[in-house]
Write a protein that holds these residues in place. Structure first.
Motif, short mmCIF file in Angstrom:
data_model
loop_
_atom_site.label_atom_id
_atom_site.label_comp_id
_atom_site.label_asym_id
_atom_site.label_seq_id
_atom_site.Cartn_x
_atom_site.Cartn_y
_atom_site.Cartn_z
N HIS A 65 9.47 -4.85 3.57
CA HIS A 65 9.91 -3.52 3.96
C HIS A 65 8.71 -2.71 4.43
O HIS A 65 7.91 -2.27 3.62
CB HIS A 65 10.63 -2.83 2.80
CG HIS A 65 11.91 -3.52 2.44
ND1 HIS A 65 13.13 -3.13 2.94
CD2 HIS A 65 12.15 -4.61 1.70
CE1 HIS A 65 14.07 -3.94 2.50
NE2 HIS A 65 13.51 -4.85 1.74
N LEU A 66 8.62 -2.58 5.73
CA LEU A 66 7.53 -1.80 6.31
C LEU A 66 8.10 -0.48 6.82
O LEU A 66 9.31 -0.32 6.96
CB LEU A 66 6.92 -2.57 7.49
CG LEU A 66 6.24 -3.90 7.16
CD1 LEU A 66 5.91 -4.65 8.43
CD2 LEU A 66 4.98 -3.66 6.34
N SER A 67 7.22 0.44 7.12
CA SER A 67 7.69 1.71 7.70
C SER A 67 8.32 1.43 9.06
O SER A 67 8.09 0.40 9.68
CB SER A 67 6.51 2.66 7.84
OG SER A 67 5.64 2.18 8.83
N ASP A 68 9.09 2.38 9.53
CA ASP A 68 9.80 2.23 10.79
C ASP A 68 8.87 2.52 11.96
O ASP A 68 8.29 3.59 12.04
CB ASP A 68 10.98 3.21 10.78
CG ASP A 68 11.93 2.94 11.92
OD1 ASP A 68 11.54 2.26 12.88
OD2 ASP A 68 13.08 3.41 11.84
N GLN A 72 -1.86 -1.89 10.82
CA GLN A 72 -0.85 -1.09 10.11
C GLN A 72 -0.04 -1.96 9.16
O GLN A 72 0.23 -1.60 8.02
CB GLN A 72 0.09 -0.39 11.09
CG GLN A 72 -0.51 0.83 11.77
CD GLN A 72 0.51 1.55 12.63
OE1 GLN A 72 1.47 2.10 12.12
NE2 GLN A 72 0.30 1.54 13.93
N GLN A 104 -0.05 -1.73 5.02
CA GLN A 104 1.18 -1.46 4.27
C GLN A 104 1.56 -2.58 3.32
O GLN A 104 2.16 -2.34 2.28
CB GLN A 104 2.34 -1.21 5.24
CG GLN A 104 2.30 0.14 5.92
CD GLN A 104 3.51 0.34 6.83
OE1 GLN A 104 4.61 -0.06 6.49
NE2 GLN A 104 3.27 0.95 7.97
#
Lengths: 129, 129
Positions: free
Chosen positions: A86-89, B93, B97
């Motif tokens: 689950h990574l950021s959008d 990135q 994360q």
DNA sequence: TTTATAATTAGAATAATTCTAAATTTAGGA
DNA sequence: TCCTAAATTTAGAATTATTCTAATTATAAA
């Protein structure tokens, strides 16, 4: 709603695995012994058209069916195992950079899974020791 | 190096399209009339293992072979057309994360291509006018 | 040159998925 | 409830992309 679709959708939504049509078929047969593989495909295609499930295509293996909820995928480059992450959008970043309107995206990340890293370290150790 | 691999690699590297094995085979036959589809597959698999080309898998179409140079893909959700897009590199990135080491990643973005947007607008206009 | 290794060929085989046509089920009126 | 139309399911054939096999040919190295 069709005879099997609720159960199939439920299977996909509650499974931790990324199931193939074949696996879903085998699972469904436990409760619906008469079901046929073509019906599983029919249902999966319908559910996908309705936007209720995702298809995940990876090179060299049959399609896998997955929950809709936004998430990304890790693919081990050594053993091929598929796991969720689950990574950021990234949608807005992509839209800013490109000027296009993003409907959705599909991000697959190649890495080495912990087991493979361990195995490779063991192999190296045996060679050098 | 094998008989055909240089030409096949060159085809892929100079093509603006994302070619299928079949298309590469047809193109190769112009210069190498004796070539056989299995040899194209052999060469493509070898080139891929050597890390000289990429494979692009999209649902519902045969695999497409692509240059290695880092870029991302746009897939039109209406007509399925595949085009390249050059976005910034998200590797760091993702690594920040997730804590994993990213070997590479594969980003496919679903959108509506300009032609499809135009067509849809025309259809709407005809319905309402 | 000889030899070993790698690549190619032809065509069969495989695997995943779709298609077809008939039968069955479902859902919505009358 | 019964009837009808539409949707779904079934069985099994068909298709498509890709791989495999075994024999042949090409390539490179000694």
């Amino acid at each position: 709603m069709s005879r099997y679709s609720k159960k199939i959708l439920n299977l996909i939504n509650t499974s931790c695995e990324h199931l193939t049509a074949e696996q879903i078929y085998l699972e469904m047969k436990k409760e619906e012994p008469g079901i046929v593989l073509a019906s599983v495909y029919n249902n999966l295609n319908r559910l996908h058209e309705e936007g209720l499930i995702r298809k995940v295509v990876i090179e060299g293996s049959p399609e896998r069916y997955d929950k809709m909820l936004k998430h990304d995928h890790l693919v081990c480059s050594r053993c091929g195992k598929l796991t969720d992450i689950h990574l950021s959008d990234f949608t807005s970043q992509i839209e800013e950079q490109s000027g296009i309107k993003v409907l959705s995206y599909d991000l697959k990340i190649n890495y080495l899974c912990p087991e493979c890293i361990r195995q490779m370290e063991n192999i190296r150790r045996n060679e050098n020791g």
